[in-house]
Motif scaffolding. Structure first.
Motif, mmCIF file in Angstrom:
data_model
loop_
_atom_site.group_PDB
_atom_site.id
_atom_site.type_symbol
_atom_site.label_atom_id
_atom_site.label_comp_id
_atom_site.label_asym_id
_atom_site.label_seq_id
_atom_site.Cartn_x
_atom_site.Cartn_y
_atom_site.Cartn_z
ATOM 1 N N MET A 1 12.924 5.915 8.169
ATOM 2 C CA MET A 1 11.801 6.733 8.281
ATOM 3 C C MET A 1 10.513 5.965 8.212
ATOM 4 O O MET A 1 10.104 5.027 7.660
ATOM 5 C CB MET A 1 11.789 7.522 7.093
ATOM 6 N N ALA A 2 9.818 6.335 9.468
ATOM 7 C CA ALA A 2 8.532 5.626 9.489
ATOM 8 C C ALA A 2 7.351 6.088 8.814
ATOM 9 O O ALA A 2 7.554 7.601 8.593
ATOM 10 C CB ALA A 2 8.271 5.819 11.123
ATOM 11 N N HIS A 3 6.474 5.481 8.252
ATOM 12 C CA HIS A 3 5.358 5.880 7.686
ATOM 13 C C HIS A 3 4.103 5.034 8.205
ATOM 14 O O HIS A 3 4.309 4.006 8.781
ATOM 15 C CB HIS A 3 5.654 5.609 6.109
ATOM 16 N N THR A 4 2.852 5.531 8.086
ATOM 17 C CA THR A 4 1.711 5.149 8.537
ATOM 18 C C THR A 4 0.791 4.728 7.168
ATOM 19 O O THR A 4 0.988 5.573 6.295
ATOM 20 C CB THR A 4 0.884 6.097 9.402
ATOM 21 N N ILE A 5 0.543 3.522 6.949
ATOM 22 C CA ILE A 5 -0.606 3.140 5.839
ATOM 23 C C ILE A 5 -2.107 3.795 6.342
ATOM 24 O O ILE A 5 -2.331 3.843 7.436
ATOM 25 C CB ILE A 5 -0.705 1.573 5.815
ATOM 26 N N ILE A 6 -2.526 4.604 5.346
ATOM 27 C CA ILE A 6 -3.965 4.880 5.298
ATOM 28 C C ILE A 6 -4.951 4.346 4.554
ATOM 29 O O ILE A 6 -4.557 4.216 3.445
ATOM 30 C CB ILE A 6 -3.990 6.609 5.138
ATOM 31 N N ASN A 7 -6.012 3.709 5.086
ATOM 32 C CA ASN A 7 -7.072 3.143 4.041
ATOM 33 C C ASN A 7 -8.358 3.726 4.468
ATOM 34 O O ASN A 7 -8.718 3.508 5.708
ATOM 35 C CB ASN A 7 -6.689 1.599 4.267
ATOM 36 N N SER A 8 -9.082 3.917 3.579
ATOM 37 C CA SER A 8 -10.602 4.296 4.073
ATOM 38 C C SER A 8 -11.448 3.029 3.644
ATOM 39 O O SER A 8 -11.190 2.911 2.304
ATOM 40 C CB SER A 8 -11.027 5.373 3.246
ATOM 41 N N PRO A 9 -12.569 2.679 4.516
ATOM 42 C CA PRO A 9 -13.333 1.776 3.829
ATOM 43 C C PRO A 9 -14.344 2.270 2.997
ATOM 44 O O PRO A 9 -14.992 1.576 2.433
ATOM 45 C CB PRO A 9 -13.998 1.371 5.109
ATOM 46 N N LYS A 10 -14.336 3.410 2.756
ATOM 47 C CA LYS A 10 -15.459 4.133 1.977
ATOM 48 C C LYS A 10 -14.857 4.274 0.628
ATOM 49 O O LYS A 10 -15.562 4.435 -0.597
ATOM 50 C CB LYS A 10 -15.834 5.624 2.175
#
Length: 126
Positions: free
Chosen positions: A1-10
């Motif tokens: 299963m593919a997944h995407t990492i989400i990061n907010s600079p805020k």
């Protein structure tokens, strides 16, 4: 299963080997957030209400980075150091959900990262 990492600079950078959030199959899993102000690098600790607002703002930054908002949240987990603060935390937390609040649990724990009083994680669906 593919997944995407989400990061907010805020939002605060992770303080361990984890990501702010992971998106898989349209579901966003957001790691627990503490009342750390990314702009100042300081913990917000003036009151439990202000701590909870900072936690919710950090969650909001991460949700926005994934193109979502609190209306997408289906589940939250709240960890508190003292359940005597439940009423104040609950009122502040509830102000972020104008309708159809998500499922959740609130659990008292003996200690949280950086000795904060509240940590909240969530799951959101696109």
């Amino acid at each position: 299963m593919a997944h995407t990492i989400i990061n907010s600079p805020k939002a605060p950078a992770p303080i361990g080997p984890y990501s702010q959030a992971t998106m898989a199959n349209g579901i966003l899993y957001v790691s627990g957030q503490i009342p750390l102000n990314q702009e100042t690098g300081e913990l917000v600790s003036s009151s439990i209400e202000e701590e909870t607002h900072m936690v919710m703002k950090n969650l909001q930054f991460i949700l926005a980075e994934a193109g979502m908002n609190f209306s997408n949240v289906v589940k939250c987990s709240i960890f508190v150091k003292d359940l005597n603060n439940f009423g104040k935390i609950n009122e502040t937390y509830g102000s972020y959900f104008s309708s159809n609040p998500p499922a959740r649990e609130t659990v008292e724990v003996s200690r949280l990262p950086k000795d904060v009083n509240v940590e909240i994680s969530c799951i959101a669906v696109k």
